[in-house]
Motif scaffolding. Structure first.
Motif, PDB file in Angstrom:
ATOM      1  N   LEU A   6      48.760 -38.266 -14.335  1.00 45.78           N
ATOM      2  CA  LEU A   6      47.845 -37.522 -13.476  1.00 45.78           C
ATOM      3  C   LEU A   6      47.512 -38.334 -12.235  1.00 45.78           C
ATOM      4  N   GLN A   7      47.434 -37.668 -11.122  1.00 48.57           N
ATOM      5  CA  GLN A   7      46.912 -38.283  -9.907  1.00 48.57           C
ATOM      6  C   GLN A   7      45.400 -38.418 -10.089  1.00 48.57           C
ATOM      7  N   ALA A   8      44.761 -39.249  -9.291  1.00 51.17           N
ATOM      8  CA  ALA A   8      43.315 -39.466  -9.401  1.00 51.17           C
ATOM      9  C   ALA A   8      42.541 -38.149  -9.306  1.00 51.17           C
ATOM     10  N   GLU A   9      42.963 -37.271  -8.405  1.00 53.25           N
ATOM     11  CA  GLU A   9      42.268 -35.991  -8.227  1.00 53.25           C
ATOM     12  C   GLU A   9      42.434 -35.103  -9.461  1.00 53.25           C
ATOM     13  N   GLU A  10      43.605 -35.163 -10.069  1.00 51.28           N
ATOM     14  CA  GLU A  10      43.861 -34.367 -11.276  1.00 51.28           C
ATOM     15  C   GLU A  10      43.041 -34.884 -12.455  1.00 51.28           C
ATOM     16  N   LEU A  11      42.932 -36.198 -12.577  1.00 51.27           N
ATOM     17  CA  LEU A  11      42.119 -36.789 -13.635  1.00 51.27           C
ATOM     18  C   LEU A  11      40.660 -36.378 -13.472  1.00 51.27           C
ATOM     19  N   GLN A  12      40.174 -36.397 -12.247  1.00 49.89           N
ATOM     20  CA  GLN A  12      38.806 -35.985 -11.973  1.00 49.89           C
ATOM     21  C   GLN A  12      38.604 -34.518 -12.350  1.00 49.89           C
ATOM     22  N   LEU A  13      39.580 -33.683 -12.053  1.00 50.42           N
ATOM     23  CA  LEU A  13      39.512 -32.268 -12.398  1.00 50.42           C
ATOM     24  C   LEU A  13      39.473 -32.068 -13.912  1.00 50.42           C
ATOM     25  N   VAL A  14      40.311 -32.798 -14.641  1.00 51.23           N
ATOM     26  CA  VAL A  14      40.329 -32.689 -16.101  1.00 51.23           C
ATOM     27  C   VAL A  14      38.984 -33.123 -16.682  1.00 51.23           C
ATOM     28  N   ASP A  31      32.025 -29.292 -34.360  1.00 51.79           N
ATOM     29  CA  ASP A  31      33.375 -29.828 -34.446  1.00 51.79           C
ATOM     30  C   ASP A  31      34.082 -29.790 -33.092  1.00 51.79           C
ATOM     31  N   VAL A  32      33.853 -28.728 -32.321  1.00 50.06           N
ATOM     32  CA  VAL A  32      34.454 -28.613 -30.991  1.00 50.06           C
ATOM     33  C   VAL A  32      33.829 -29.640 -30.041  1.00 50.06           C
ATOM     34  N   VAL A  33      32.524 -29.816 -30.137  1.00 49.38           N
ATOM     35  CA  VAL A  33      31.820 -30.795 -29.303  1.00 49.38           C
ATOM     36  C   VAL A  33      32.351 -32.196 -29.602  1.00 49.38           C
ATOM     37  N   ALA A  34      32.491 -32.530 -30.875  1.00 48.98           N
ATOM     38  CA  ALA A  34      32.985 -33.860 -31.256  1.00 48.98           C
ATOM     39  C   ALA A  34      34.414 -34.075 -30.769  1.00 48.98           C
ATOM     40  N   ALA A  35      35.274 -33.083 -30.928  1.00 46.70           N
ATOM     41  CA  ALA A  35      36.660 -33.210 -30.492  1.00 46.70           C
ATOM     42  C   ALA A  35      36.745 -33.365 -28.973  1.00 46.70           C
ATOM     43  N   THR A  36      35.913 -32.629 -28.248  1.00 48.22           N
ATOM     44  CA  THR A  36      35.916 -32.712 -26.782  1.00 48.22           C
ATOM     45  C   THR A  36      35.424 -34.080 -26.327  1.00 48.22           C
ATOM     46  N   ARG A  37      34.382 -34.586 -26.958  1.00 49.09           N
ATOM     47  CA  ARG A  37      33.882 -35.927 -26.601  1.00 49.09           C
ATOM     48  C   ARG A  37      34.922 -36.997 -26.891  1.00 49.09           C
ATOM     49  N   THR A  38      35.626 -36.859 -28.007  1.00 49.09           N
ATOM     50  CA  THR A  38      36.686 -37.811 -28.345  1.00 49.09           C
ATOM     51  C   THR A  38      37.796 -37.784 -27.297  1.00 49.09           C
ATOM     52  N   LEU A  39      38.175 -36.593 -26.879  1.00 53.38           N
ATOM     53  CA  LEU A  39      39.206 -36.449 -25.854  1.00 53.38           C
ATOM     54  C   LEU A  39      38.753 -37.065 -24.534  1.00 53.38           C
ATOM     55  N   LEU A  40      37.519 -36.820 -24.142  1.00 56.39           N
ATOM     56  CA  LEU A  40      36.992 -37.407 -22.905  1.00 56.39           C
ATOM     57  C   LEU A  40      37.025 -38.937 -22.963  1.00 56.39           C
ATOM     58  N   MET A  41      36.731 -39.495 -24.129  1.00 59.76           N
ATOM     59  CA  MET A  41      36.727 -40.950 -24.271  1.00 59.76           C
ATOM     60  C   MET A  41      38.135 -41.529 -24.178  1.00 59.76           C
ATOM     61  N   LYS A  42      39.153 -40.728 -24.499  1.00 64.15           N
ATOM     62  CA  LYS A  42      40.540 -41.196 -24.422  1.00 64.15           C
ATOM     63  C   LYS A  42      41.056 -41.259 -22.989  1.00 64.15           C
TER      64      LYS A  42
END
Length: 53
Positions: A6-14, A31-42
């Motif tokens: 991802l380009q910096a702008e794409e990462l910011q968008l994600v 469960d969705v909240v936990a999975a989303t937070r885990t993904l954000l941390m990755k």
């Protein structure tokens, strides 16, 4: 495992999209909240691009 680049702008968008997605859920979707937070941390921290000149 999948890898995407991802380009910096794409990462910011994600990050923004996942943050908005996270805010759309309440206590019944823990469960969705936990999975989303885990993904954000990755996601890597946004680093300024160095400009070669």
């Amino acid at each position: 495992m999948y890898t995407i680049e991802l380009q910096a702008e794409e990462l910011q968008l994600v990050r923004s999209a996942l943050g908005s997605y996270l805010q759309a859920f309440g206590h019944n979707e823990a469960d969705v909240v936990a999975a989303t937070r885990t993904l954000l941390m990755k996601l890597p921290k946004e680093e300024p691009e160095s400009k070669a000149g």
